[in-house]
Design an enzyme around this catalytic site. Structure first.
Site, PDB file in Angstrom:
ATOM      1  N   ARG A  40       0.823  -1.348   0.057  1.00 47.98           N
ATOM      2  CA  ARG A  40       0.045   0.101   0.015  1.00 47.98           C
ATOM      3  C   ARG A  40       1.046   1.334  -0.027  1.00 47.98           C
ATOM      4  NH1 ARG A  40      -3.495  -0.577   5.022  1.00 47.98           N
ATOM      5  NH2 ARG A  40      -1.539  -1.253   5.736  1.00 47.98           N
TER       6      ARG A  40
ATOM      7  N   ASN B 243      -5.956  -2.779   2.380  1.00 48.25           N
ATOM      8  CA  ASN B 243      -5.997  -4.365   2.590  1.00 48.25           C
ATOM      9  C   ASN B 243      -7.362  -4.716   2.857  1.00 48.25           C
ATOM     10  OD1 ASN B 243      -3.086  -4.507   2.538  1.00 48.25           O
ATOM     11  ND2 ASN B 243      -3.091  -4.609   4.690  1.00 48.25           N
TER      12      ASN B 243
END
Length: 93
Positions: free
Chosen positions: A21, A40
């Site tokens: 990320r 996520n």
């Protein structure tokens, strides 16, 4: 013909716990002109939502698919839509 779009991508593979990320956010900022987030998901995938010029969203999608990412990407699914707005920068969620 570089209208603003919304890209939603689902990245599967070993993409959690490897900085995926963070790298996605850094790459979106490098490309420039994109807002959105990387998140996520409980099933192990990462969801990436990016809004901005189509060409820049396509560049981000290509990066997600190239393998020049942390972890191991096994596949990326995507859908395209019109922007919804409401994002302030590119966030990690």
């Amino acid at each position: 013909m570089n209208e603003d779009v919304r890209l939603t991508a689902w990245v599967r593979g070993r993409v959690q716990g490897v900085g995926f990320r963070w790298f996605t956010r850094a790459n979106a900022l490098r490309i420039g002109g994109l807002v959105g987030f990387a998140l996520n998901l409980e099933d192990g995938r990462v969801q990436v939502v990016a809004e901005g010029p189509r060409e820049r969203c396509e560049e981000l999608l290509e990066w997600l698919r190239t393998g020049d990412t942390p972890g191991r990407v096994e596949g990326v699914g995507e859908i395209w839509d019109t922007p919804r707005g409401g994002y302030d920068g590119f966030a990690i969620r």
